[in-house]
Design a protein around this motif. Sequence first.
Motif, mmCIF file in Angstrom:
data_model
loop_
_atom_site.group_PDB
_atom_site.id
_atom_site.type_symbol
_atom_site.label_atom_id
_atom_site.label_comp_id
_atom_site.label_asym_id
_atom_site.label_seq_id
_atom_site.Cartn_x
_atom_site.Cartn_y
_atom_site.Cartn_z
ATOM 1 N N UNK A 1 69.731 -8.080 60.651
ATOM 2 C CA UNK A 1 70.105 -8.706 61.923
ATOM 3 C C UNK A 1 69.803 -7.790 63.098
ATOM 4 N N UNK A 2 69.936 -6.480 62.896
ATOM 5 C CA UNK A 2 69.661 -5.531 63.975
ATOM 6 C C UNK A 2 68.203 -5.603 64.419
ATOM 7 N N UNK A 3 67.300 -5.999 63.533
ATOM 8 C CA UNK A 3 65.891 -6.149 63.907
ATOM 9 C C UNK A 3 65.702 -7.257 64.941
ATOM 10 N N UNK A 4 66.653 -8.203 64.977
ATOM 11 C CA UNK A 4 66.604 -9.282 65.973
ATOM 12 C C UNK A 4 67.522 -9.002 67.151
ATOM 13 N N UNK B 1 73.020 -16.190 67.480
ATOM 14 C CA UNK B 1 72.868 -16.261 68.942
ATOM 15 C C UNK B 1 71.407 -16.264 69.391
ATOM 16 N N UNK B 2 70.489 -15.868 68.513
ATOM 17 C CA UNK B 2 69.061 -15.900 68.807
ATOM 18 C C UNK B 2 68.496 -17.214 68.286
ATOM 19 N N UNK B 3 67.829 -17.981 69.128
ATOM 20 C CA UNK B 3 67.278 -19.278 68.726
ATOM 21 C C UNK B 3 66.302 -19.117 67.562
ATOM 22 N N UNK B 4 66.387 -20.067 66.633
ATOM 23 C CA UNK B 4 65.472 -20.082 65.503
ATOM 24 C C UNK B 4 65.926 -19.279 64.313
ATOM 25 N N UNK B 5 67.067 -18.562 64.455
ATOM 26 C CA UNK B 5 67.565 -17.705 63.380
ATOM 27 C C UNK B 5 68.893 -18.245 62.856
ATOM 28 N N UNK C 1 59.067 -12.451 68.217
ATOM 29 C CA UNK C 1 59.801 -13.196 69.225
ATOM 30 C C UNK C 1 58.838 -13.812 70.226
ATOM 31 N N UNK C 2 59.212 -14.980 70.750
ATOM 32 C CA UNK C 2 58.442 -15.622 71.807
ATOM 33 C C UNK C 2 59.402 -16.425 72.668
ATOM 34 N N UNK C 3 59.517 -16.071 73.937
ATOM 35 C CA UNK C 3 60.412 -16.782 74.832
ATOM 36 C C UNK C 3 61.867 -16.709 74.424
ATOM 37 N N UNK C 4 62.291 -15.578 73.847
ATOM 38 C CA UNK C 4 63.669 -15.421 73.404
ATOM 39 C C UNK C 4 63.984 -16.102 72.097
ATOM 40 N N UNK D 1 63.984 -19.551 60.639
ATOM 41 C CA UNK D 1 64.088 -18.377 59.773
ATOM 42 C C UNK D 1 65.553 -18.178 59.409
ATOM 43 N N UNK D 2 65.816 -18.084 58.116
ATOM 44 C CA UNK D 2 67.180 -17.987 57.613
ATOM 45 C C UNK D 2 67.379 -16.661 56.887
ATOM 46 N N UNK D 3 68.494 -16.003 57.162
ATOM 47 C CA UNK D 3 68.836 -14.735 56.515
ATOM 48 C C UNK D 3 69.864 -14.955 55.423
#
Length: 416
Positions: free
Chosen positions: A243-246, A352-356, A211-214, A231-233
Motif C-alpha cells: 500500500x505504501x507504494x501507492x 482512498x486512491x481511485x482504481x485500487x 498512476x495517471x490523473x491520481x 487493481x486489487x490487493x
Amino acid sequence: MRYSIFSLLSQTLQGHKGWTPAWRDPAPKPEYDVIIIGGGGHGLATAHYLASRHGISNVAVLEKGYLGSGNVGRNTTIIRSNYLLPGNTPFYELSMKLWEGLEQDLNYNAMVSQRGVLNLYHSDAQRDAFARRGNAMRLAGVDAELLGTEQVRAMLPYLDFDNARFPIEGGLLQRRGGSARHDAVAWGFARAADSRSVDMIQNCEVTGFTMSGGRVVGVETSRGPIRAKKIAMAVAGNSSRVAAMAGLRLPIETHVLQAFVSEGLKPLIDGVVTFGAGHFYISQSDKGGLVFGGDIDGYNSYAQRGNLPVIEDVMESAMALWPGLGRVRMLRHWGGVMDMSMDGSPIIDLAPVDGLYLNAGWCYGGFKATPASGFCFAHLIATGQPHPVAAAYRLDRFATGHVIDEKGAGAQPNLH
C-alpha cells in the motif's frame, strides 16, 4: 479435465499418464480488466468468484513466488464461524456455508473436515462470556452448544481437568467447525479460476504502481509493466508495504504468527480444542501430527520465522492443558507474516486512491475467511459496492470510531 470417479478409473487404466497440469503458467498480457496482487487463498478465491459469479475472466493474479507460498500454506487450517459481534457473525457464517459446498464448487478435494471446534472455559466468568457468545451465535442462525465439565470429559478424557490453576469447567462447541487442507484450498481455487481463463502469473513481484490523473492504472512488476482498469490487493502480511507504494499508510502492523507440528501419532484428538486460560489451540492432522498454534510474536517483522519466547509460551500452555504431551516430540515449526489491524478485524474496501481495492488486516482469521473473503471482495470489485455481510469492514471505521473489537486481538500496540 473434470475430476470424477470415471476420470480416476480411466487414468488408472492408462497408468495415470494422462493427467494434465492443474493450471497454466502463462506470460502476462499487456492489460487486464482486473489485476489481483497476491496468489494466496484470498487472491485466488477472489479470482474464482470474479469469473464464476460475475463473468469477469480477463483477470491476472500476480504472485511474487509460487501460488500458495504465503500464509495460505503456513497456518493451522482451522475453519469456524463462532463469532460474537454483528460485524463478524454474518461474514464468517457465510464463509462456513461456502466451505461446506466448496469441494463441489471447485471440483477439488480440499479435505474439508467438520470435526468440531471446542473452546474451553475455566471459570464462572468465562462460562458466562461463552454463554453470551453462544446465544448470539444461535440468534444469528449459527450452531453452538454450551457443554459442562462431564460432557467435555467424555469427549477428551486425557485433558487435565483438575489443574489447580486452570480447572476445565466446560466449553463452547461449534460442531460445524473443523479444518481444511490449506494448500489444497489454494490449488483448488487456482485450478477453478484457470478453467475460466484467469491468468495465474507466478514469480511476478509487484514493485510499484502506475498512476495517471491520481488514479492507479497499472503495476510495475519484475516481469514488466501491466495495465488494468482495476487493481486489487490481497497480500496478507505485506499489505502495509504494498500500500505504501501507492502512497497509503494503513492502520496495520506486521507480525509473525508461529505454528508447530509434532511427530505423527495414532488418532488422539478428533476436533479442534482451544485453551481458555491462554492463547493456545490444538488439532491433529491427517498425517497424525499434532498441530499447535498460539500468540503472535510481540515485535514487528516480515520474516517467516519466529522467536523462542512464543515457543516457550505455547509449550507451557500445551502442558497445562494436556500433561501427556510432555512425551511428544515436536517435528518442526514455522511462521506466517500477519497484518494485524488495530481492532483485530479485517478491511475489505475501496482504497482512498481511485482504481485500487483493499483486502487486508486479517489478523488471526485469514484462513477460515478465505471463501467469504474472495466472494465479498469479488463483489466489491465487480460492483463498486460492499457486499452486505462485509459492510462493516470499511477502512474509515478507524476514523469514525466504528471499530469491530471482537476480542481485542489486534496488534495490541500498547504492548510494544
